[in-house]
Design an enzyme around this catalytic site. Sequence first.
Site, PDB file in Angstrom:
ATOM      1  N   SER A 120       0.825  -1.209   0.000  1.00  0.00           N
ATOM      2  CA  SER A 120       0.000   0.000   0.000  1.00  0.00           C
ATOM      3  C   SER A 120       0.859   1.258   0.000  1.00  0.00           C
ATOM      4  O   SER A 120       0.401   2.316  -0.453  1.00  0.00           O
ATOM      5  CB  SER A 120      -0.867   0.057   1.259  1.00  0.00           C
ATOM      6  OG  SER A 120      -1.657  -1.089   1.362  1.00  0.00           O
ATOM      7  N   HIS A 141      -1.220  -2.455  -7.092  1.00  0.00           N
ATOM      8  CA  HIS A 141      -1.914  -2.181  -5.826  1.00  0.00           C
ATOM      9  C   HIS A 141      -3.417  -2.303  -6.027  1.00  0.00           C
ATOM     10  O   HIS A 141      -4.062  -1.415  -6.576  1.00  0.00           O
ATOM     11  CB  HIS A 141      -1.524  -0.777  -5.332  1.00  0.00           C
ATOM     12  CG  HIS A 141      -2.134  -0.426  -4.016  1.00  0.00           C
ATOM     13  ND1 HIS A 141      -2.498   0.854  -3.685  1.00  0.00           N
ATOM     14  CD2 HIS A 141      -2.444  -1.197  -2.941  1.00  0.00           C
ATOM     15  CE1 HIS A 141      -3.014   0.864  -2.470  1.00  0.00           C
ATOM     16  NE2 HIS A 141      -3.001  -0.364  -1.997  1.00  0.00           N
ATOM     17  N   GLU A 153      -3.671   0.333  -8.956  1.00  0.00           N
ATOM     18  CA  GLU A 153      -2.588   1.284  -9.221  1.00  0.00           C
ATOM     19  C   GLU A 153      -1.367   0.476  -9.667  1.00  0.00           C
ATOM     20  O   GLU A 153      -0.865  -0.345  -8.896  1.00  0.00           O
ATOM     21  CB  GLU A 153      -2.259   2.093  -7.965  1.00  0.00           C
ATOM     22  CG  GLU A 153      -3.367   3.055  -7.562  1.00  0.00           C
ATOM     23  CD  GLU A 153      -3.058   3.843  -6.293  1.00  0.00           C
ATOM     24  OE1 GLU A 153      -3.394   5.038  -6.245  1.00  0.00           O
ATOM     25  OE2 GLU A 153      -2.492   3.270  -5.334  1.00  0.00           O
ATOM     26  N   ASN A 191      -3.924   6.734  -1.608  1.00  0.00           N
ATOM     27  CA  ASN A 191      -3.650   6.938  -0.185  1.00  0.00           C
ATOM     28  C   ASN A 191      -2.981   8.286   0.083  1.00  0.00           C
ATOM     29  O   ASN A 191      -3.192   8.887   1.138  1.00  0.00           O
ATOM     30  CB  ASN A 191      -2.809   5.780   0.375  1.00  0.00           C
ATOM     31  CG  ASN A 191      -3.652   4.522   0.527  1.00  0.00           C
ATOM     32  OD1 ASN A 191      -4.885   4.597   0.555  1.00  0.00           O
ATOM     33  ND2 ASN A 191      -3.024   3.369   0.606  1.00  0.00           N
TER      34      ASN A 191
HETATM   35  N1  LIG Z   1      -6.037  -4.699   3.871  1.00  0.00           N
HETATM   36  C1  LIG Z   1      -6.136  -3.753   2.938  1.00  0.00           C
HETATM   37  O1  LIG Z   1      -7.071  -2.943   2.951  1.00  0.00           O
HETATM   38  C2  LIG Z   1      -5.093  -3.675   1.843  1.00  0.00           C
HETATM   39  C3  LIG Z   1      -5.426  -3.017   0.649  1.00  0.00           C
HETATM   40  C4  LIG Z   1      -4.488  -2.968  -0.383  1.00  0.00           C
HETATM   41  C5  LIG Z   1      -3.223  -3.512  -0.216  1.00  0.00           C
HETATM   42  N2  LIG Z   1      -2.913  -4.128   0.973  1.00  0.00           N
HETATM   43  C6  LIG Z   1      -1.564  -4.706   1.103  1.00  0.00           C
HETATM   44  O2  LIG Z   1      -1.667  -6.101   0.873  1.00  0.00           O
HETATM   45  C7  LIG Z   1      -0.646  -6.772   1.628  1.00  0.00           C
HETATM   46  C8  LIG Z   1      -1.295  -7.851   2.495  1.00  0.00           C
HETATM   47  O3  LIG Z   1      -2.236  -7.236   3.338  1.00  0.00           O
HETATM   48  P1  LIG Z   1      -3.502  -8.022   3.955  1.00  0.00           P
HETATM   49  O4  LIG Z   1      -4.466  -6.970   4.329  1.00  0.00           O
HETATM   50  O5  LIG Z   1      -3.901  -9.152   3.066  1.00  0.00           O
HETATM   51  O6  LIG Z   1      -2.848  -8.613   5.282  1.00  0.00           O
HETATM   52  P2  LIG Z   1      -3.274  -9.891   6.140  1.00  0.00           P
HETATM   53  O7  LIG Z   1      -2.787  -9.600   7.522  1.00  0.00           O
HETATM   54  O8  LIG Z   1      -4.702 -10.255   5.929  1.00  0.00           O
HETATM   55  O9  LIG Z   1      -2.377 -11.062   5.463  1.00  0.00           O
HETATM   56  C9  LIG Z   1      -0.984 -11.059   5.540  1.00  0.00           C
HETATM   57  C10 LIG Z   1      -0.427 -12.363   4.987  1.00  0.00           C
HETATM   58  O10 LIG Z   1       1.001 -12.314   5.169  1.00  0.00           O
HETATM   59  C11 LIG Z   1       1.433 -13.567   5.687  1.00  0.00           C
HETATM   60  N3  LIG Z   1       2.678 -13.357   6.401  1.00  0.00           N
HETATM   61  C12 LIG Z   1       2.845 -12.740   7.590  1.00  0.00           C
HETATM   62  N4  LIG Z   1       4.159 -12.749   7.924  1.00  0.00           N
HETATM   63  C13 LIG Z   1       4.809 -13.396   6.910  1.00  0.00           C
HETATM   64  C14 LIG Z   1       6.153 -13.733   6.674  1.00  0.00           C
HETATM   65  N5  LIG Z   1       7.093 -13.446   7.566  1.00  0.00           N
HETATM   66  N6  LIG Z   1       6.455 -14.400   5.529  1.00  0.00           N
HETATM   67  C15 LIG Z   1       5.512 -14.714   4.630  1.00  0.00           C
HETATM   68  N7  LIG Z   1       4.196 -14.427   4.810  1.00  0.00           N
HETATM   69  C16 LIG Z   1       3.868 -13.763   5.936  1.00  0.00           C
HETATM   70  C17 LIG Z   1       0.276 -14.001   6.574  1.00  0.00           C
HETATM   71  O11 LIG Z   1       0.359 -15.383   6.816  1.00  0.00           O
HETATM   72  C18 LIG Z   1      -0.929 -13.615   5.701  1.00  0.00           C
HETATM   73  O12 LIG Z   1      -1.166 -14.625   4.717  1.00  0.00           O
HETATM   74  C19 LIG Z   1       0.083  -5.693   2.413  1.00  0.00           C
HETATM   75  O13 LIG Z   1       1.230  -5.304   1.700  1.00  0.00           O
HETATM   76  C20 LIG Z   1      -0.937  -4.560   2.466  1.00  0.00           C
HETATM   77  O14 LIG Z   1      -0.348  -3.286   2.602  1.00  0.00           O
HETATM   78  C21 LIG Z   1      -3.822  -4.239   1.991  1.00  0.00           C
END
Ligand SMILES: NC(=O)c1ccc[n+]([C@@H]2O[C@H](COP(=O)([O-])OP(=O)(O)OC[C@H]3O[C@@H](n4cnc5c(N)ncnc54)[C@H](O)[C@@H]3O)[C@@H](O)[C@H]2O)c1
Length: 283
Positions: A120, A141, A153, A191
């Site tokens: 993000s 993104h 994005e 953002n």
């Molecule tokens: N949640 C949102 O609104 C959103 C929106 C757009 C982008 N993102 C981005 O997407 C990405 C994931 O976010 P999310 O919301 O799915 O998070 P989440 O917490 O739901 O999932 C995170 C994932 O990362 C894994 N993980 C954690 N530590 C790890 C490690 N050391 N090695 C490998 N895997 C690991 C977890 O097991 C899980 O599968 C982030 O970069 C976040 O910024 C999130």
Amino acid sequence: MGEIQKVGILGSGIMGSGLAEVCAKAGYDVVVRSRTKAAADAMVASIDKGFAKAIERGKATEEDRAATLARITATDHLGALADCDLVIESVVEDLAIKKALFAELEQIVKPSGILATNTSTLPVIEMAMVTQRPDRVCGVHFFNPAPIMKLVEVVRPITASDETIAAALAFAARCGKDGVEVKDRAGFIVNALLFPYLNNAVRMLLNGTASVEDIDTAMKGGCNFPMGPFALLDLVGIDTSVSILDALYDEFRDPNYAPVSILRRMVTAGHLGRKTKQGFYSY
Ligand SMILES: NC(=O)c1ccc[n+]([C@@H]2O[C@H](COP(=O)([O-])OP(=O)(O)OC[C@H]3O[C@@H](n4cnc5c(N)ncnc54)[C@H](O)[C@@H]3O)[C@@H](O)[C@H]2O)c1
């Protein structure tokens, strides 16, 4: 660089699971890799459950469900991503973890494969430079929930080739999304514009200008926004919001990006929004 046919997803959290669904529905072969097979399998089960509801409502058919699920492979092996044309990393928002994964992907994924991140706010160039193919690294993104939100994005670090960006934009279009190209700067487009507004809404609340409910009602009714700033902060998560503001402030040093202190106190108290059932609202 050939056409993208097989997509790897790293991470089976909220976004990883949404991405797998979007890509499989778009007709791509998808490999989802989580650290445990159980987590990867649970993600496929949750997509299956989503289909069951959609079929009940007449929005999908049994054939759609079978065809989509047949295209998804769940695994705990990074090696299963070797022949992917595009790999999208979507693990926790932590630069050290993401860089370590990109260094591993460099060794595993075929040289023509594009390596992308769903970060993000983090600098995509940092991930590109731990690989031997910085020209084939970019950001894609997606927004939450990925199956519903229209925007992607496509983030261009200064090392990315025109072919990589064109392939990422074509991928977004085939997923049924509106792709926009943006330079690799904290917060990208959405953002960077959204968070000063959310932060200033908190400042306005603390100044005593109006209540949470009235500020939300005003922005919905006055700007035709689907939700007000406090409902949105609760949806994004107060912890995630503070991380995004910190990343923006780190890069631009603009006071509008410095998180209002009450937000950090809410994080300490565990008032993270919808996910903990308490934020600006109670759930
Ligand atoms: N949640 C949102 O609104 C959103 C929106 C757009 C982008 N993102 C981005 O997407 C990405 C994931 O976010 P999310 O919301 O799915 O998070 P989440 O917490 O739901 O999932 C995170 C994932 O990362 C894994 N993980 C954690 N530590 C790890 C490690 N050391 N090695 C490998 N895997 C690991 C977890 O097991 C899980 O599968 C982030 O970069 C976040 O910024 C999130």
